[in-house]
Motif scaffolding. Sequence first.
Motif, PDB file in Angstrom:
ATOM      1  N   PHE A  37       0.827  -1.202   0.000  1.00 15.71           N
ATOM      2  CA  PHE A  37       0.000   0.000   0.000  1.00 15.71           C
ATOM      3  C   PHE A  37       0.865   1.258   0.000  1.00 15.71           C
ATOM      4  O   PHE A  37       0.556   2.232  -0.683  1.00 15.71           O
ATOM      5  CB  PHE A  37      -0.950  -0.013   1.197  1.00 15.71           C
ATOM      6  CG  PHE A  37      -2.051   0.978   1.102  1.00 15.71           C
ATOM      7  CD1 PHE A  37      -3.103   0.792   0.217  1.00 15.71           C
ATOM      8  CD2 PHE A  37      -2.051   2.117   1.896  1.00 15.71           C
ATOM      9  CE1 PHE A  37      -4.134   1.717   0.119  1.00 15.71           C
ATOM     10  CE2 PHE A  37      -3.068   3.040   1.812  1.00 15.71           C
ATOM     11  CZ  PHE A  37      -4.109   2.840   0.921  1.00 15.71           C
ATOM     12  N   ALA A  38       1.952   1.226   0.747  1.00 19.80           N
ATOM     13  CA  ALA A  38       2.860   2.378   0.763  1.00 19.80           C
ATOM     14  C   ALA A  38       3.559   2.541  -0.587  1.00 19.80           C
ATOM     15  O   ALA A  38       3.863   3.659  -1.009  1.00 19.80           O
ATOM     16  CB  ALA A  38       3.899   2.218   1.871  1.00 19.80           C
ATOM     17  N   GLY A  39       3.806   1.424  -1.261  1.00 27.13           N
ATOM     18  CA  GLY A  39       4.456   1.477  -2.566  1.00 27.13           C
ATOM     19  C   GLY A  39       3.606   2.124  -3.642  1.00 27.13           C
ATOM     20  O   GLY A  39       4.124   2.545  -4.678  1.00 27.13           O
ATOM     21  N   ILE A  40       2.308   2.216  -3.411  1.00 24.08           N
ATOM     22  CA  ILE A  40       1.421   2.853  -4.384  1.00 24.08           C
ATOM     23  C   ILE A  40       1.842   4.309  -4.623  1.00 24.08           C
ATOM     24  O   ILE A  40       1.803   4.802  -5.747  1.00 24.08           O
ATOM     25  CB  ILE A  40      -0.047   2.769  -3.916  1.00 24.08           C
ATOM     26  CG1 ILE A  40      -0.510   1.318  -3.951  1.00 24.08           C
ATOM     27  CG2 ILE A  40      -0.957   3.637  -4.781  1.00 24.08           C
ATOM     28  CD1 ILE A  40      -1.857   1.093  -3.306  1.00 24.08           C
ATOM     29  N   GLY A  41       2.306   4.963  -3.587  1.00 21.60           N
ATOM     30  CA  GLY A  41       2.736   6.357  -3.723  1.00 21.60           C
ATOM     31  C   GLY A  41       3.989   6.526  -4.549  1.00 21.60           C
ATOM     32  O   GLY A  41       4.297   7.627  -5.001  1.00 21.60           O
ATOM     33  N   ALA A  44      -0.172   1.980 -10.238  1.00 23.04           N
ATOM     34  CA  ALA A  44      -0.691   2.195  -8.888  1.00 23.04           C
ATOM     35  C   ALA A  44      -1.974   1.387  -8.677  1.00 23.04           C
ATOM     36  O   ALA A  44      -2.160   0.786  -7.616  1.00 23.04           O
ATOM     37  CB  ALA A  44      -0.959   3.678  -8.653  1.00 23.04           C
ATOM     38  N   CYS A  45      -2.829   1.339  -9.680  1.00 24.44           N
ATOM     39  CA  CYS A  45      -4.064   0.547  -9.583  1.00 24.44           C
ATOM     40  C   CYS A  45      -3.756  -0.938  -9.481  1.00 24.44           C
ATOM     41  O   CYS A  45      -4.406  -1.665  -8.724  1.00 24.44           O
ATOM     42  CB  CYS A  45      -4.961   0.819 -10.780  1.00 24.44           C
ATOM     43  SG  CYS A  45      -5.707   2.452 -10.769  1.00 24.44           S
ATOM     44  N   LEU A  46      -2.765  -1.402 -10.226  1.00 26.26           N
ATOM     45  CA  LEU A  46      -2.374  -2.799 -10.160  1.00 26.26           C
ATOM     46  C   LEU A  46      -1.841  -3.148  -8.769  1.00 26.26           C
ATOM     47  O   LEU A  46      -2.200  -4.184  -8.200  1.00 26.26           O
ATOM     48  CB  LEU A  46      -1.314  -3.099 -11.225  1.00 26.26           C
ATOM     49  CG  LEU A  46      -0.845  -4.538 -11.307  1.00 26.26           C
ATOM     50  CD1 LEU A  46      -1.983  -5.451 -11.705  1.00 26.26           C
ATOM     51  CD2 LEU A  46       0.310  -4.651 -12.272  1.00 26.26           C
ATOM     52  N   LEU A  47      -1.017  -2.289  -8.218  1.00 24.50           N
ATOM     53  CA  LEU A  47      -0.484  -2.515  -6.878  1.00 24.50           C
ATOM     54  C   LEU A  47      -1.594  -2.446  -5.828  1.00 24.50           C
ATOM     55  O   LEU A  47      -1.578  -3.211  -4.859  1.00 24.50           O
ATOM     56  CB  LEU A  47       0.619  -1.504  -6.564  1.00 24.50           C
ATOM     57  CG  LEU A  47       1.641  -1.917  -5.525  1.00 24.50           C
ATOM     58  CD1 LEU A  47       2.323  -3.227  -5.900  1.00 24.50           C
ATOM     59  CD2 LEU A  47       2.679  -0.844  -5.351  1.00 24.50           C
TER      60      LEU A  47
END
Length: 85
Positions: free
Chosen positions: A32-36, A44-47
């Motif tokens: 979730f933090a990696g989305i940023g 970001a949607c895939l993550l």
Amino acid sequence: MMIARRVGAHVELLGNTAGFIGWTLLAQGILFAGIGLMPTLLSACLLLFVSRTVLGVEFAVQETLLMRLVPDNLRGRVVDNGSRK
């Protein structure tokens, strides 16, 4: 839920349910933090999709474990013991 059922059965067979819950919460937080840090909205949607899938599997395993451990009368469940008049 298909993934959660298979993973939950496997984790329970190995006897590592508590470890699974802890590590998947950590992994979900990192995802979730990696989305940023994602450069595109699609990545970001895939993550986010992967993160929510991991969280859903963890939640299903956690709730199943909780339902097995907590007695019915503490959960507010009414058990019919055949004492009807």
